[in-house]
Design a protein around this motif. Structure first.
Motif, PDB file in Angstrom:
ATOM      1  N   VAL A 174      -5.848  68.152  44.889  1.00 42.20           N
ATOM      2  CA  VAL A 174      -6.102  69.216  46.020  1.00 42.20           C
ATOM      3  C   VAL A 174      -5.792  68.618  47.048  1.00 42.20           C
ATOM      4  O   VAL A 174      -5.544  67.510  47.310  1.00 42.20           O
ATOM      5  CB  VAL A 174      -7.473  69.861  45.818  1.00 42.20           C
ATOM      6  N   SER A 182      -8.765  66.197  42.058  1.00 40.03           N
ATOM      7  CA  SER A 182      -9.498  67.468  41.875  1.00 40.03           C
ATOM      8  C   SER A 182     -11.002  67.407  41.384  1.00 40.03           C
ATOM      9  O   SER A 182     -11.157  66.387  40.359  1.00 40.03           O
ATOM     10  CB  SER A 182      -8.993  68.477  40.912  1.00 40.03           C
ATOM     11  N   THR A 185     -12.856  70.935  55.044  1.00 43.26           N
ATOM     12  CA  THR A 185     -12.704  71.970  53.915  1.00 43.26           C
ATOM     13  C   THR A 185     -11.303  71.841  53.397  1.00 43.26           C
ATOM     14  O   THR A 185     -10.324  71.189  53.656  1.00 43.26           O
ATOM     15  CB  THR A 185     -12.649  73.370  54.546  1.00 43.26           C
ATOM     16  N   ILE A 217      -0.501  74.891  46.447  1.00 42.93           N
ATOM     17  CA  ILE A 217      -1.665  74.536  47.796  1.00 42.93           C
ATOM     18  C   ILE A 217      -1.228  75.199  48.807  1.00 42.93           C
ATOM     19  O   ILE A 217      -0.412  74.912  49.622  1.00 42.93           O
ATOM     20  CB  ILE A 217      -1.808  73.027  47.916  1.00 42.93           C
ATOM     21  N   THR A 218      -2.057  76.189  49.118  1.00 44.96           N
ATOM     22  CA  THR A 218      -1.903  76.958  50.352  1.00 44.96           C
ATOM     23  C   THR A 218      -1.880  76.341  51.715  1.00 44.96           C
ATOM     24  O   THR A 218      -2.606  75.585  51.827  1.00 44.96           O
ATOM     25  CB  THR A 218      -2.924  78.399  50.528  1.00 44.96           C
ATOM     26  N   SER A 261      -6.566  68.764  51.942  1.00 47.99           N
ATOM     27  CA  SER A 261      -7.327  69.067  53.118  1.00 47.99           C
ATOM     28  C   SER A 261      -6.455  68.435  54.328  1.00 47.99           C
ATOM     29  O   SER A 261      -6.024  67.486  54.073  1.00 47.99           O
ATOM     30  CB  SER A 261      -8.743  68.629  52.872  1.00 47.99           C
ATOM     31  N   ARG A 301      -8.099  73.006  51.431  1.00 47.07           N
ATOM     32  CA  ARG A 301      -6.965  74.132  51.180  1.00 47.07           C
ATOM     33  C   ARG A 301      -7.306  74.878  49.889  1.00 47.07           C
ATOM     34  O   ARG A 301      -7.712  74.216  48.692  1.00 47.07           O
ATOM     35  CB  ARG A 301      -5.519  73.607  51.447  1.00 47.07           C
ATOM     36  N   THR A 302      -6.836  76.017  49.922  1.00 43.51           N
ATOM     37  CA  THR A 302      -6.964  76.818  48.530  1.00 43.51           C
ATOM     38  C   THR A 302      -5.758  76.473  47.654  1.00 43.51           C
ATOM     39  O   THR A 302      -4.625  76.123  48.022  1.00 43.51           O
ATOM     40  CB  THR A 302      -6.705  78.352  48.665  1.00 43.51           C
ATOM     41  N   GLY A 303      -6.088  76.154  46.383  1.00 43.55           N
ATOM     42  CA  GLY A 303      -5.234  76.249  45.233  1.00 43.55           C
ATOM     43  C   GLY A 303      -5.202  74.563  45.090  1.00 43.55           C
ATOM     44  O   GLY A 303      -5.582  73.789  45.624  1.00 43.55           O
ATOM     45  N   SER A 304      -4.383  74.294  43.582  1.00 41.45           N
ATOM     46  CA  SER A 304      -4.244  72.779  43.530  1.00 41.45           C
ATOM     47  C   SER A 304      -2.983  72.903  42.557  1.00 41.45           C
ATOM     48  O   SER A 304      -2.065  73.740  42.361  1.00 41.45           O
ATOM     49  CB  SER A 304      -5.397  72.412  42.391  1.00 41.45           C
TER      50      SER A 304
END
Length: 417
Positions: free
Chosen positions: A169, A219, A181, A207-208, A171, A183-186
């Motif tokens: 993941v 992760s 925080t 990963i957005t 950040s 980022r969204t997704g993996s």
């Protein structure tokens, strides 16, 4: 006789519970700092928290005139880390059908499963070793550039922290503070090239908003706003600059007002500019014992690539690395002499490249609830039935905590300008 749950569990017990030598050989030989730190178990822990007091100021009621000393009286000043034990786990699945099918070739099956169980020990130990050096955020690499799914890291040597099949993941921060925080997704790692520092992902687009300078994490190991702390390591206690962050209940302001006593010793860059590795190390050590009033460190640490440079410089004078017989696993060292005496310097592949660390190991330790890494076996079995299938699991559990009681006796310096 075929392999059964009972025979396999007996093997696990004999290998991992009744033989500490096997476990030690899986965990410590390649993870030098992790191997050298004192292991204290849960000594002194209250619940899952360990209070560690740190003296930040001495009584000032002294002087050549008694009345003046009496009027200037003050007490000792102190701060306190309130260190919380982290969580770390390792899991291997053992299929029930495969277990049954091994009845005619139990030896081959058991050898295979021992390799898998050993492997999860080694992988979990390597991650703990990485985090024992880091700041607690969980980052294991940082993206410099990307060509679709090929990610070039800012530090090529950190590609060694990634493995094919690892889920990652990202950040835009390193996870060290509670406002960071994810980022969204993996996505997963499909290839690693340690020589070029390129990590290939299955889908970087998974990963957005994944961007250059983002940090990468295994992760489940991101701290930030998740509050998942595995270990706050050396770089959390001994900061790279004079702006330390809040750590274990001690605010950044308090640490900033007591830089050396709460965040370690550092030399000014102007004093080491253009100097060799050995010269930089000696400048740091001399300042630690003079202006920083530190006790003599007991060990120095460098990345193997930096160690090779130092070795080349010192070999020209006939000083060569030797195996240290005082260490349980025969770690290699090279001795540097300074005003305080002789300092053995060790090489640790997880020590941040480009930095030298001088540590007084008497001030450091690892605490944990039980062994640092141990199988879950409270119900009498080391292999547990999965809740959602007929398979079984071999589980490793760690509740680690790294502590330093005197940051002022520790120091660091960069090895390049």
């Amino acid at each position: 006789m075929g392999s059964t749950l009972t025979t396999y569990d007996a093997l696990l017990k004999e290998r991992y519970l009744d033989s500490s030598k096997v476990v030690e050989k899986l965990i410590y030989p390649d993870n030098v700092l992790l191997g050298m730190l004192e292991k204290r178990g849960d000594t002194g822990m209250v619940g899952d928290t360990l209070p560690v007091p740190i003296i930040t100021g001495l009584p000032q009621g002294v002087g050549g005139v008694f009345a003046t000393a009496q009027s200037n009286v003050s007490n000792i000043a102190a701060s306190k880390w309130a260190i919380t034990a982290g969580d770390y786990y390792g899991v291997v699945h053992i299929g029930h059908k495969v277990l049954a099918a091994a009845r005619n070739n139990a030896g081959a099956f058991l050898d295979n499963k021992v390799a898998e169980s050993d492997g999860v020990y080694e992988q979990a130990a390597e991650m703990l070793s990485i985090y024992a050096w880091r700041n607690g955020g969980g980052a294991i690499g940082r993206r410099a550039t990307a060509a679709t799914n090929d990610i070039t890291l800012t530090k090529p040597e950190e590609a060694a922290n990634f493995e094919v099949g690892m889920t990652v993941v990202a950040s835009d921060n390193d996870g060290a503070t509670s406002t960071d925080t994810l980022r969204t997704g993996s996505t997963t790692v499909t290839a690693v090239n340690p020589s070029t520092g390129v990590v290939t992902l299955a889908s970087a687009a998974g990963i957005t908003s994944f961007a250059d300078n983002d940090y990468l994490f295994r992760s489940g190991d991101f701290n930030g706003d998740t509050g998942v702390v595995i270990l706050r390591g050396v770089e959390a206690f001994i900061t790279p600059n004079d702006s330390p962050g809040t750590l274990w209940g001690v605010t950044n302001t308090t640490r900033g007002n007591n830089l050396v006593r709460l965040s370690g010793c550092r030399v000014q860059s102007s004093l080491i500019a253009g100097k060799s590795h050995e010269e930089r190390i000696k400048i740091l050590l001399s300042q630690m014992q003079s202006r920083f009033k530190a006790k003599m460190p007991s060990a120095g640490f460098m990345n193997p690539e930096d160690f090779a440079v130092l070795d080349t410089l010192m070999s020209a004078r006939g000083i060569r690395p030797l195996e240290d017989p005082n260490t349980k696993f025969g770690y290699m060292k090279i001795d540097v002499y300074c005003a305080g005496g002789r300092l053995p310097i060790y090489t640790d592949r997880h020590c941040p490249k480009g930095h030298f660390f001088a540590l007084r190991l008497e001030d450091w330790w690892l605490s944990s609830m039980g062994e640092l890494l141990r199988p879950q076996n409270e119900d009498g079995f080391s292999m547990l039935r999965r809740a959602t299938s007929t398979d079984f699991e071999f589980r490793l559990i760690s509740y680690p905590l790294e502590a330093c009681r005197a940051p002022r006796n520790q120091g660091r310096c960069p090895l390049t300008d």
